[in-house]
Design a protein around this motif. Structure first.
Motif, mmCIF file in Angstrom:
data_model
loop_
_atom_site.group_PDB
_atom_site.id
_atom_site.type_symbol
_atom_site.label_atom_id
_atom_site.label_comp_id
_atom_site.label_asym_id
_atom_site.label_seq_id
_atom_site.Cartn_x
_atom_site.Cartn_y
_atom_site.Cartn_z
ATOM 1 N N TYR A 289 0.838 -1.203 0.000
ATOM 2 C CA TYR A 289 0.000 0.000 0.000
ATOM 3 C C TYR A 289 0.871 1.251 0.000
ATOM 4 O O TYR A 289 0.640 2.187 -0.785
ATOM 5 N N LYS A 290 1.866 1.263 0.848
ATOM 6 C CA LYS A 290 2.767 2.409 0.929
ATOM 7 C C LYS A 290 3.488 2.619 -0.396
ATOM 8 O O LYS A 290 3.629 3.760 -0.869
ATOM 9 N N GLU B 72 3.121 6.018 -2.648
ATOM 10 C CA GLU B 72 4.327 6.792 -2.945
ATOM 11 C C GLU B 72 4.567 6.902 -4.445
ATOM 12 O O GLU B 72 4.971 7.960 -4.941
#
Length: 375
Positions: free
Chosen positions: A131-132, A136
């Protein structure tokens, strides 16, 4: 005796199937969903998410835990991890968890719904990481899009057209946008090719044909720029290069004998969407890539797999899987128009494509995958 349905993949197909089975409240059946990502990524809208200010993270990313919160905890398990090896004889799957530990999960029925990834791991069109990582990537590309004066898109398929359309709609009068395609026409000469080229021209997007990208490298002469080298030796210097070429089915954990011999192997299935040569392994979505990668096709396949898994669990015979009643190819071209065909012969008016797809890129449907109403 309790039975386990192990579903690999937490995107459109996998989550659809999980909902369908859990809503049935089958007796003594537990559904385990394995996903490398904690969130469902509405990647259909990724082409618009790279335009600054158009979509919020929560518009296209929702936690999988929320999707399962309505079911009894004894009936399901959500595992965040990556399948690394499957043994169809022993009925186990090796899963690597985020902390690096390894588990071997047994199953009674196995569903392969691990989808596909882009050939360029930095592309945001698929959720290649966590998810990160996805967030990003989207934020980084959106920032670069905003700053760039010259943007090159590599790949004249439907994703390339939609990316170019979004950029042209927003920046066609202020930035130079170039779409490169290796063929003589867009989308491999599909009947919508000329219409797509016409719509892009209206948005001031330059389409270059017979322009095969051979490699891309950081510019040695100008910091922050990219050199795009074509097969004919020509080099294009750009502020931002976006690749939209190639989908690679995520099949690295599957024994080779169950895969096609294509340059990009995919899972071989029978008319029931059961993996050929097995009795209790099923597949749906881009991991099959047949007849082609498509959201609508994936939806129908997911419904068929859920129905057949339920049938087998209740000692009934599976039924032949059915695809969509018509074959639809629709490309949004910016936020105002689109092109499409039904069964390659019936042209879809631009307004119809806009209303059905381009207006929202189906973002409102994300809710149905989270609340379970999709199944």
């Amino acid at each position: 005796m309790s039975k386990t349905v192990l579903i690999l993949g937490g995107s459109y197909a996998g989550l659809h199937i999980a909902h369908a089975l859990l809503k049935k409240s089958l007796q003594d059946v537990k559904v385990i969903l394995v996903s490398k990502n904690t969130h469902l990524y509405w990647n259909l809208a990724s082409v618009r998410a790279i335009i600054p200010g158009q979509l919020k993270d929560e518009d296209i990313l929702q936690p999988l835990e929320k999707a399962f919160s309505r079911y009894p905890v004894a009936n399901y398990e959500l595992v965040i991890g990556t399948a690394t090896a499957a043994d169809f004889d022993k009925k186990t799957v090796e899963i690597v968890l985020p902390d690096g530990s390894v588990t071997h999960t047994p199953y009674d029925q196995l569903v392969l719904a691990t989808g596909a990834r882009t050939s360029d791991p930095e592309s945001p069109w698929k959720a290649s990481g966590t998810y990160k990582d996805v967030v990003e990537s989207l934020h980084s590309i959106a920032a670069r899009v905003g700053e760039a004066k010259h943007i090159v898109i590599g790949g004249g398929g439907s994703t390339g057209i939609e990316v170019a359309g979004e950029l042209g709609y927003e920046y066609g009068k202020t930035k130079e946008i170039v779409l490169l395609t290796s063929g003589k026409k867009l989308i491999g000469g599909h009947p919508v090719a000329d219409a797509a080229a016409s719509e892009l021209k209206k948005l001031n997007v330059t389409v270059r044909y017979n322009a095969l990208v051979e490699k891309t490298t950081p510019s040695a002469a100008t910091a922050g720029k990219t050199e795009v080298t074509l097969a004919n030796g020509e080099t294009i210097t750009t502020d931002l290069y976006l690749s939209t070429t190639g989908l690679v089915p995520n099949v690295g954990y599957i024994p080779a004998k169950y895969l096609s011999q294509d340059s990009q192997p995919s899972v071989i299935v029978d008319e029931y969407l059961r993996v050929t040569g097995t009795e209790n392994v099923w597949a749906a979505g881009d991991v099959i890539s047949k007849p082609r990668a498509s959201f609508l096709i994936t939806q129908k396949q997911a419904a068929s797999v859920a129905k057949n898994v339920e049938a087998v669990l209740t000692d009934k015979a599976p039924t032949v899987a059915k695809g969509p009643p018509v074959d639809v190819l629709a490309c949004a071209v910016g936020r105002g128009r689109g092109v499409g065909r039904i069964n390659n012969s019936i042209r879809m008016p631009s307004l119809m494509v806009w209303a059905a797809k381009g207006r929202t890129l189906a973002v409102p449907m994300l809710k149905s995958y989270i609340d379970g109403s999709v199944a």
